[in-house]
Design a protein around this motif. Sequence first.
Motif, PDB file in Angstrom:
ATOM      1  N   ASP A  93       1.144  -1.402   0.166  1.00  0.00           N
ATOM      2  CA  ASP A  93      -0.112  -0.360  -0.399  1.00  0.00           C
ATOM      3  C   ASP A  93       0.636   1.693   0.130  1.00  0.00           C
ATOM      4  O   ASP A  93       0.072   2.168   0.497  1.00  0.00           O
ATOM      5  N   LYS A  94       2.071   1.042  -0.078  1.00  0.00           N
ATOM      6  CA  LYS A  94       3.082   1.943  -0.510  1.00  0.00           C
ATOM      7  C   LYS A  94       3.144   3.333   0.797  1.00  0.00           C
ATOM      8  O   LYS A  94       3.730   3.724   0.669  1.00  0.00           O
ATOM      9  N   THR A  95       3.255   3.011   1.812  1.00  0.00           N
ATOM     10  CA  THR A  95       3.358   2.789   3.160  1.00  0.00           C
ATOM     11  C   THR A  95       4.574   2.422   3.710  1.00  0.00           C
ATOM     12  O   THR A  95       5.027   1.272   3.666  1.00  0.00           O
ATOM     13  N   PRO A  96       5.255   2.898   4.890  1.00  0.00           N
ATOM     14  CA  PRO A  96       6.885   2.155   5.399  1.00  0.00           C
ATOM     15  C   PRO A  96       6.506   1.406   6.571  1.00  0.00           C
ATOM     16  O   PRO A  96       5.703   1.717   6.994  1.00  0.00           O
ATOM     17  N   TYR A  97       7.019   0.715   6.478  1.00  0.00           N
ATOM     18  CA  TYR A  97       7.271  -0.495   8.146  1.00  0.00           C
ATOM     19  C   TYR A  97       8.389  -0.880   8.093  1.00  0.00           C
ATOM     20  O   TYR A  97       9.825  -0.803   7.229  1.00  0.00           O
ATOM     21  N   LEU A  98       8.869  -1.295   9.637  1.00  0.00           N
ATOM     22  CA  LEU A  98      10.239  -1.895   9.573  1.00  0.00           C
ATOM     23  C   LEU A  98       9.753  -3.305  10.351  1.00  0.00           C
ATOM     24  O   LEU A  98       9.211  -3.692  10.344  1.00  0.00           O
ATOM     25  N   ASP A  99      11.658  -3.605   9.599  1.00  0.00           N
ATOM     26  CA  ASP A  99      11.456  -4.897   9.401  1.00  0.00           C
ATOM     27  C   ASP A  99      12.296  -5.503  10.025  1.00  0.00           C
ATOM     28  O   ASP A  99      13.569  -4.986  10.605  1.00  0.00           O
ATOM     29  N   LEU A 100      12.727  -5.388  12.028  1.00  0.00           N
ATOM     30  CA  LEU A 100      12.907  -6.014  12.722  1.00  0.00           C
ATOM     31  C   LEU A 100      14.259  -6.860  12.932  1.00  0.00           C
ATOM     32  O   LEU A 100      14.580  -7.077  14.299  1.00  0.00           O
ATOM     33  N   SER A 101      14.162  -7.864  12.042  1.00  0.00           N
ATOM     34  CA  SER A 101      14.389  -8.871  12.024  1.00  0.00           C
ATOM     35  C   SER A 101      15.806  -9.015  10.875  1.00  0.00           C
ATOM     36  O   SER A 101      16.466 -10.260  11.822  1.00  0.00           O
ATOM     37  N   SER A 102      16.623  -7.838  11.300  1.00  0.00           N
ATOM     38  CA  SER A 102      17.874  -8.311  10.701  1.00  0.00           C
ATOM     39  C   SER A 102      18.571  -7.314  11.442  1.00  0.00           C
ATOM     40  O   SER A 102      19.847  -7.622  11.694  1.00  0.00           O
ATOM     41  N   SER A 103      17.838  -5.748  11.768  1.00  0.00           N
ATOM     42  CA  SER A 103      19.414  -5.063  12.854  1.00  0.00           C
ATOM     43  C   SER A 103      18.065  -4.681  13.400  1.00  0.00           C
ATOM     44  O   SER A 103      16.894  -4.421  13.769  1.00  0.00           O
ATOM     45  N   GLY A 104      18.291  -2.793  13.550  1.00  0.00           N
ATOM     46  CA  GLY A 104      17.230  -2.049  14.583  1.00  0.00           C
ATOM     47  C   GLY A 104      17.656  -0.675  14.410  1.00  0.00           C
ATOM     48  O   GLY A 104      18.242  -0.345  13.333  1.00  0.00           O
ATOM     49  N   CYS A 105      16.532   0.146  14.914  1.00  0.00           N
ATOM     50  CA  CYS A 105      17.423   1.713  14.534  1.00  0.00           C
ATOM     51  C   CYS A 105      17.272   1.928  15.350  1.00  0.00           C
ATOM     52  O   CYS A 105      17.798   1.829  17.101  1.00  0.00           O
ATOM     53  N   THR A 106      18.573   3.217  14.715  1.00  0.00           N
ATOM     54  CA  THR A 106      19.510   4.123  15.360  1.00  0.00           C
ATOM     55  C   THR A 106      18.901   5.201  15.353  1.00  0.00           C
ATOM     56  O   THR A 106      19.728   6.156  16.497  1.00  0.00           O
ATOM     57  N   TYR A 107      17.279   5.457  15.482  1.00  0.00           N
ATOM     58  CA  TYR A 107      17.200   7.484  15.552  1.00  0.00           C
ATOM     59  C   TYR A 107      17.957   7.755  14.898  1.00  0.00           C
ATOM     60  O   TYR A 107      18.020   8.800  15.639  1.00  0.00           O
ATOM     61  N   CYS A 108      18.105   7.553  13.586  1.00  0.00           N
ATOM     62  CA  CYS A 108      18.959   8.800  13.449  1.00  0.00           C
ATOM     63  C   CYS A 108      18.731   9.861  12.384  1.00  0.00           C
ATOM     64  O   CYS A 108      19.400  10.734  12.125  1.00  0.00           O
ATOM     65  N   ASP A 109      17.300   9.700  12.620  1.00  0.00           N
ATOM     66  CA  ASP A 109      16.506  10.859  11.803  1.00  0.00           C
ATOM     67  C   ASP A 109      16.535  11.042   9.910  1.00  0.00           C
ATOM     68  O   ASP A 109      15.628  11.932   9.928  1.00  0.00           O
ATOM     69  N   GLU A 110      17.311  10.153   9.517  1.00  0.00           N
ATOM     70  CA  GLU A 110      17.103  10.146   8.050  1.00  0.00           C
ATOM     71  C   GLU A 110      16.068  10.102   7.366  1.00  0.00           C
ATOM     72  O   GLU A 110      15.725  10.293   6.542  1.00  0.00           O
ATOM     73  N   CYS A 111      15.307   9.262   7.930  1.00  0.00           N
ATOM     74  CA  CYS A 111      14.197   8.797   7.254  1.00  0.00           C
ATOM     75  C   CYS A 111      12.946   9.925   7.495  1.00  0.00           C
ATOM     76  O   CYS A 111      12.089  10.270   6.783  1.00  0.00           O
ATOM     77  N   ALA A 112      12.879  10.541   8.259  1.00  0.00           N
ATOM     78  CA  ALA A 112      11.845  11.666   8.602  1.00  0.00           C
ATOM     79  C   ALA A 112      12.690  12.643   7.549  1.00  0.00           C
ATOM     80  O   ALA A 112      11.596  13.477   6.706  1.00  0.00           O
TER      81      ALA A 112
END
Length: 164
Positions: free
Chosen positions: A62-81
Amino acid sequence: MERRELFSFLSTSVKDAAKEKESLVIRPPYYGDLSVFDKGCQECDGKCATLCEEHIIKIAEDKTPYLDLSSSGCTYCDECAVACEYDVLKVEDKRDIDVRVFIDQSSCMSWDGVMCFSCKDPCLEDAIIFKAMFMPTIDEEKCTSCGFCISRCPSYAIKIEDKK
C-alpha cells in the motif's frame, strides 16, 4: 487423533502464528498520526527506505513504510524523517517504536543456564538486565524498542508485540 489430523493441526497453528506476526505493522518512530500514512505515502517514491542506514524500513504494497526488525534495529538517526517530503515522518514527532519487546523465558538459553549475552551486547540503552548472570529481563523504562537485540538472539527468544 490420527496422524493426518495431527499434522494438519500443527501446520495450521504454525500458519496462524505466522499470520499473527505478519499482521503487526511497525511504523518508523517519527509519526504524529497514523492516518497520514494512507494519504501522504501514496505520492512518495520511498526515500525513507532508501536512506535507512540499517535497511530496516521496507515499503508495503500500500506504499506505506514499516520496520522489519529481523536483521537489525533502528538507530533513531532521523534520516527517514528528514527525507520525507510529505510530512508523514517528522523529526519533531520522534518517539520510541510503538511495540513492546520481551524475552520468552521458555526459549531463552540463559534462562536454561547457558551463559549467553547476545541480546545485552547490542543494547544501546542497557535495557537488558541480567539477574544472577542467567535471567535476562528487559527494563521497559529504558527500552526504546529499537530492535537490535531481536536479530542477535541465537534462540529467537526475543519477541515483539503491540503495546495496545
